[in-house]
Write an enzyme that holds these catalytic residues in place. Structure first.
Site, PDB file in Angstrom:
ATOM      1  N   GLY A 163       0.859  -1.155  -0.169  1.00 44.98           N
ATOM      2  CA  GLY A 163      -0.050  -0.118  -0.045  1.00 44.98           C
ATOM      3  C   GLY A 163       0.864   1.126   0.127  1.00 44.98           C
ATOM      4  O   GLY A 163       2.006   1.301  -0.117  1.00 44.98           O
ATOM      5  N   CYS A 164       0.351   2.188   0.481  1.00 41.15           N
ATOM      6  CA  CYS A 164       0.665   3.693   0.014  1.00 41.15           C
ATOM      7  C   CYS A 164       2.174   3.965   1.046  1.00 41.15           C
ATOM      8  O   CYS A 164       2.705   5.156   0.601  1.00 41.15           O
ATOM      9  CB  CYS A 164      -0.247   4.713   0.352  1.00 41.15           C
TER      10      CYS A 164
END
Length: 393
Positions: A163-164
């Site tokens: 993810g980010c």
């Protein structure tokens, strides 16, 4: 007979891990944010949902994004109508695209970085590949190795579904690899395409709609090594790296891989969770350096969305120019998950050089790179800039 200690000493690099080159790539298909709501509701056969479209228009207007790049064209979406529904089984078709396109986009970014680096690709000793788009065996790391024609002995690490925050993670791992393996040259690649997350709108799941307004496609590649040779051109030194879980943040950002693709779930308080925990991360990172003025360092923060940046700016009393590079990348590309912070690094060193500033970090010596993502996980990397040598006049 040599001792283990002697072997170990010979294995270690002398100096800190250093970023030696940065390359980026995007798909050719560019979408304008101002007209995206019309396109999105038309292509998903949702034009009758007028109130929802107005909400989405407001989200796009407030996103601070001008344009994004997407592999998914109108043609591909028409061939795959299941992508355009909110929750239609579609994982096989999504995977078929992602498994091919993620390493391909990563290759473009890697070739750009290798070209800037200026060294033969046979000198690459390690590959770290990161993506939240498409899982396969052997993975995108293997595909990239084949696409670039790297040596079969290159040591690979594949990171899926992070993810980010993961733009910070790959730098943290590259630092450890470069500093603990003398002569190592680590190619890190973050390649993200929204084919796994694109879906039609739903009145009952506005958090999904937030993702549709923010996410874009992009790949970034960085070459990291310690003890640069005279032929190499250092850009930033990686001084320290940390990862932490924000307290009481379980469920703030979740993603689930299902038959319908990758579903994202965001709580409304994500910006406040980040802004309430960021100063502690800064203090732990910079206290050993005797730095406590957050305006005295250069900033590279994952632009999860404008609300996160606004609250961080407000909480820390940052001057507006501190997040210029971050906001520029958000505006020009949207949220490209793990690749974002590497795009921002690239933007910062280029803008610093173009403006005639003394260092790669906007004329400043020390800087911070932040990744935020599922967990809620915060990655904190302390950077040291490099002096920019004036070019020939």
């Amino acid at each position: 007979m040599v001792t283990v200690e002697e072997v170990r000493k010979a294995q270690r690099a002398e100096g800190p891990a250093t970023i030696l080159a940065i390359g980026t790539a995007t798909p050719a298909n560019c979408v304008n944010q101002s007209t995206y709501p019309d396109y999105y509701f038309r292509i998903t056969n949702s034009e009758h949902k007028t109130e929802l479209k107005e909400k989405f228009q407001r989200m796009c207007d407030k996103s601070m994004i001008t344009k994004r790049y997407m592999h998914l064209t109108e043609e591909i979406l028409k061939e795959n109508p299941s992508f355009c529904e909110y929750m239609a089984p579609s994982l096989d078709a999504r995977q078929d695209i992602a498994v091919v396109e993620v390493p391909k986009l990563g290759k473009e970014a890697a070739q750009s970085a290798i070209k800037e680096w200026g060294q033969p690709k046979s000198k690459i000793t390690h590959v770290v590949f990161c993506t939240t788009s498409g899982v396969d065996m052997p993975g995108a790391d293997y595909q990239l190795t084949k696409l670039l024609g790297l040596r079969p002995s290159v040591k690979r690490l594949m990171m899926y579904q992070q993810g980010c925050f993961a733009g910070g993670t790959v730098l943290r791992l590259a630092k450890d690899l470069a500093e603990n393996n003398k002569g190592a040259r680590v190619l890190i690649v973050c390649s993200e395409i929204t084919v796994v997350t694109f879906r039609g709108p739903s009145e009952t799941h506005l958090d999904s709609l937030v993702g549709q307004a923010l996410f874009g496609d992009g790949a970034a590649a960085v070459i990291v090594g310690a003890d640069p040779t005279p032929a190499e051109k250092p850009l930033f030194q990686l001084v320290s790296a940390a990862q932490t879980l924000a307290p009481n943040s379980c469920g703030a950002i979740d993603g689930h891989l299902r038959e319908v693709g990758l579903t994202f779930h965001l709580l409304k308080d994500v910006p406040s969770v980040v802004s309430n925990n960021i100063e502690k991360c800064l203090f732990e990172a910079f206290n050993p350096l005797g730095i406590s003025d957050w305006n005295s360092v250069f900033w590279i923060a994952h632009p999860g969305g404008p609300a996160i940046l606004d609250q961080v700016e407000d909480k820390l009393g940052l001057k507006p120019e501190k997040l210029r590079a971050t906001r520029h990348v958000l505006s020009e590309y949207g949220n490209m998950s793990s690749a974002c912070v590497l795009f921002i690094l690239d933007e910062m060193r280029k803008a610093s050089s173009n403006a005639g500033l003394g260092t790669t970090g906007e004329g400043l010596e020390w800087g911070v790179l932040f990744g935020f993502g599922p967990g809620l996980t915060i990655e904190t990397v302390v950077l040291h800039s490099v002096l920019i040598k004036p070019g020939p006049h």
